[in-house]
Enzyme design. Structure first.
Site, PDB file in Angstrom:
ATOM      1  N   ASP A  90       0.855  -1.184   0.000  1.00  0.00           N
ATOM      2  CA  ASP A  90       0.000   0.000   0.000  1.00  0.00           C
ATOM      3  C   ASP A  90       0.888   1.230   0.000  1.00  0.00           C
ATOM      4  OD1 ASP A  90       1.013   0.146   2.522  1.00  0.00           O
ATOM      5  OD2 ASP A  90      -0.886  -0.064   3.566  1.00  0.00           O
ATOM      6  N   ASP A 271      -8.120  -7.440   0.766  1.00  0.00           N
ATOM      7  CA  ASP A 271      -7.182  -7.664   1.870  1.00  0.00           C
ATOM      8  C   ASP A 271      -7.863  -7.202   3.136  1.00  0.00           C
ATOM      9  OD1 ASP A 271      -6.691  -4.641   1.375  1.00  0.00           O
ATOM     10  OD2 ASP A 271      -5.636  -5.059   3.240  1.00  0.00           O
ATOM     11  N   CYS A 310     -13.571 -27.765   6.188  1.00  0.00           N
ATOM     12  CA  CYS A 310     -12.337 -27.035   5.864  1.00  0.00           C
ATOM     13  C   CYS A 310     -11.163 -27.996   5.664  1.00  0.00           C
ATOM     14  CB  CYS A 310     -12.014 -26.030   6.965  1.00  0.00           C
ATOM     15  SG  CYS A 310     -10.557 -25.029   6.605  1.00  0.00           S
ATOM     16  N   CYS A 312      -7.922 -26.956   5.833  1.00  0.00           N
ATOM     17  CA  CYS A 312      -6.682 -26.327   6.306  1.00  0.00           C
ATOM     18  C   CYS A 312      -5.937 -27.236   7.285  1.00  0.00           C
ATOM     19  CB  CYS A 312      -6.963 -24.964   6.948  1.00  0.00           C
ATOM     20  SG  CYS A 312      -7.509 -25.021   8.663  1.00  0.00           S
ATOM     21  N   CYS A 315      -7.699 -27.550  10.769  1.00  0.00           N
ATOM     22  CA  CYS A 315      -8.905 -28.388  10.798  1.00  0.00           C
ATOM     23  C   CYS A 315      -8.582 -29.856  10.546  1.00  0.00           C
ATOM     24  CB  CYS A 315      -9.933 -27.876   9.794  1.00  0.00           C
ATOM     25  SG  CYS A 315     -10.664 -26.303  10.325  1.00  0.00           S
ATOM     26  N   HIS A 341      -6.520 -21.070   9.798  1.00  0.00           N
ATOM     27  CA  HIS A 341      -7.894 -21.395   9.428  1.00  0.00           C
ATOM     28  C   HIS A 341      -8.632 -20.192   8.852  1.00  0.00           C
ATOM     29  CE1 HIS A 341     -11.921 -22.903   9.330  1.00  0.00           C
ATOM     30  NE2 HIS A 341     -12.298 -21.838  10.014  1.00  0.00           N
TER      31      HIS A 341
END
Lengths: 380, 380
Positions: A90, A271, A310, A312, A315, A341
């Site tokens: 940014d 974002d 999920c 991930c 998980c 997660h």
């Protein structure tokens, strides 16, 4: 070096691919925030494994610490933080307005005091281009003035004018820097302002478009406290104004439901610090129960995965009882596992939206998904 | 289910293997501390990857949070924290003495108030056996009284007597619990006390040995503020008293140099929070420069690995400049990356000591290693 290919649309929703010198980013895409050159608590391998293709870093923070000169000496941000994929920085403007202790905006730029040690600094459109070049991200953002949410029309209008005049200066400096034969190629995105005033939004977008053939557009000044309907109306307005063959980056958004609403209104890149910030507070998003706080006593003996749907690391490996224990015991591992997660949750939402747009089933899925997520959240 | 095989010796230094129901532990071995069921900031895969074979968890903390009953319901500590290898739990006594707000020692046990919420609790030799059985570690420790370093002879003597009487009660309860046909097999280690008083140390060790055929011995009451020479002399004394075919666990030690000194005096197992605590403060051990603090300005542009001879994830992937940035910017990833390195440093020290003992080159290596490490440290 940079291109955006629109691959499918459904209504205003878009699926595409942003190509950068460090690789492709399928959109819609959520970008994890690595404020100080690290996605908090995670290593790059984990960020990659959770499906993120592009990360964001903050110019304001890296300018103050370790300093853009140090990052350049160390090979630029990619080498510095060991992230091989695309990076977006940014402009630092938003942080100056929200973090710096004292700041004074004038036509040339912004004077501010560091929130770390009170030292005095000035950002100008030119210096911000130079700092972002030293950092070496793939996509860099123009220096803009983002007035607070709920500001009056006169303030919003003045910010549009200033942002536009600064954009012209950013462009001049950026183009000069791009002439340096140092092998670095960056794309400069302007930032669209105008608060919630439709005519300002329209005119600022049109005047910005007239100023150059931009590789993409940042949509600023939203998610700063305005009503949700104002945000959706603004995005619908911009969808009708912005060129379809350029990516639209909705800055600072967002929560899962906001992300889906914005995808439906033509936004491509996102974002937000919410995934890692929520993780720090023990909060996680789940498909079956909306947003949950792991501190709740009901999780004490819960041997289910945090989110059964999920994929991930967290998980697949841990249960809610252990995650709750880590949160309650203030173990730092809690933030790490919940960050993985929560980030995966948003990245996967982008992936699924993309797939649905390709199949033409996005809109139905979105409505159902939002209804379920919001009902669950409100029932907690 | 439990055995200790002595494989090589050099002087008093020993190389062996402790076998447990959850796998073998080659000794000398440093055990990372997972106080609350997690080695701070790390996941089990990382702890395994850095070469640790056995970890420690704290009974006091897990008893208070989430409660040993919850851990048992969730399948025991191995399942709870996803650690497949051997686990050792301490008795909780040391934490009661060092952490609990108010405590009262009496013949039956210790009354104390939780450091978390002030709630009142009592540990007895029997209850501590029950808690450790519910947690389900492979090696559990007897409930002992550890008086503060520098205590007078009378206090040390009383603590020896009490520890011995508690040991008998631990043994009775432990043996009754072992009769439960629940498939769990644990080894109970007594804890040797006696402070720095040679005759107390000798008599307490002999009286402890007379009380049972223990699978191993915990050496307590050291590294609590006494002079280093007192610690070394005590270890030398115990080396002459303890049976050679049982592992000796020097509790709470230690720093790299202390670990090597203790190996030279016949100790086999070690634990200490220094690797992770130092990491939190930005401090790391290195082979070439001893102990360093990453905050130092000299690391700002240092592109070398933290420790050129180290094979850990942190050293293979990052440079000092980035690690310094993370430390200075208070990023939690700093603690994670430095913890990995510091833990690997101690684990590797155990591995190398073991290899040297097998080759008969330990003593020469130890002297050189210590001289280098201490000189470097003092020259920082």
């Amino acid at each position: 070096m940079f291109s955006y290919t629109l691959e499918a649309t459904e209504g205003s929703a878009r699926a595409g691919t942003l190509s950068t010198p460090h690789g492709d980013v399928p959109t819609p895409a959520f970008m994890p925030v690595g404020t100080q050159g690290t996605v908090k608590t995670l290593v790059p391998e984990e960020v990659e494994a959770l499906g993120a293709r592009m990360v964001l870093a903050n110019t304001y923070h890296l300018y103050l610490r370790p300093g853009e000169g140090v990052v350049r000496e160390l090979g630029g941000l990619h080498d510095f933080m060991r992230w091989r994929g695309p990076i977006l920085t940014d402009s630092g403007g938003f942080q100056v307005f929200s973090l710096a202790a004292i700041r004074r905006i004038h036509e040339d730029g912004v004077d501010f005091q560091s929130h770390i040690d009170g030292s005095k600094h000035t950002f100008t459109p030119e210096s911000v281009m130079e700092v972002q070049r030293a950092l070496g991200a793939d996509v860099i953002m123009a220096f803009d003035e983002c007035p607070p949410g709920g500001c009056d029309r006169r303030t919003a209008e003045a910010a549009c004018d200033r942002t536009l005049s600064w954009l012209a200066r950013c462009k001049t400096r950026f183009e000069a820097l791009e002439q340096e034969a140092d092998g670095l190629h960056q794309a400069l995105f302007p930032v669209l302002q105008g608060n919630v005033y439709d005519d300002l939004r329209r005119s600022h977008a049109e005047r910005t478009m007239a100023l150059g053939r931009w590789k993409g557009y940042g949509i600023g000044g939203l998610s700063v406290g305005e009503a949700k309907e104002d945000m959706w109306r603004t995005l619908e307005l911009l969808d009708g104004v912005l060129p379809p063959d350029r990516p639209r980056y909705l800055m600072g958004v967002g929560y899962p439901d906001d992300l889906l609403e914005a995808v439906a209104r033509g936004c491509d890149m996102f974002d937000c610090v919410a995934p890692t910030r929520n993780a720090r507070h023990g909060t996680a998003w789940t498909s079956a129960e909306g947003q949950v706080n792991l501190k709740a006593a009901r999780f004490k003996r819960d041997t289910a995965a945090l989110d059964a749907t999920c994929d991930c690391y967290t998980c697949s490996r841990y249960d809610r009882a252990y995650l709750r224990h880590l949160v309650v015991a203030s173990e730092w591992l809690a933030m790490r596992l919940l960050s993985i997660h929560n980030l995966r949750f948003l990245v996967r939402l982008g992936e699924e939206a993309r797939e649905r747009i390709g199949q033409g089933t996005f809109e139905r899925w979105r409505v159902e998904w939002l209804e379920r997520f919001r009902n669950e959240r409100s029932s907690q």
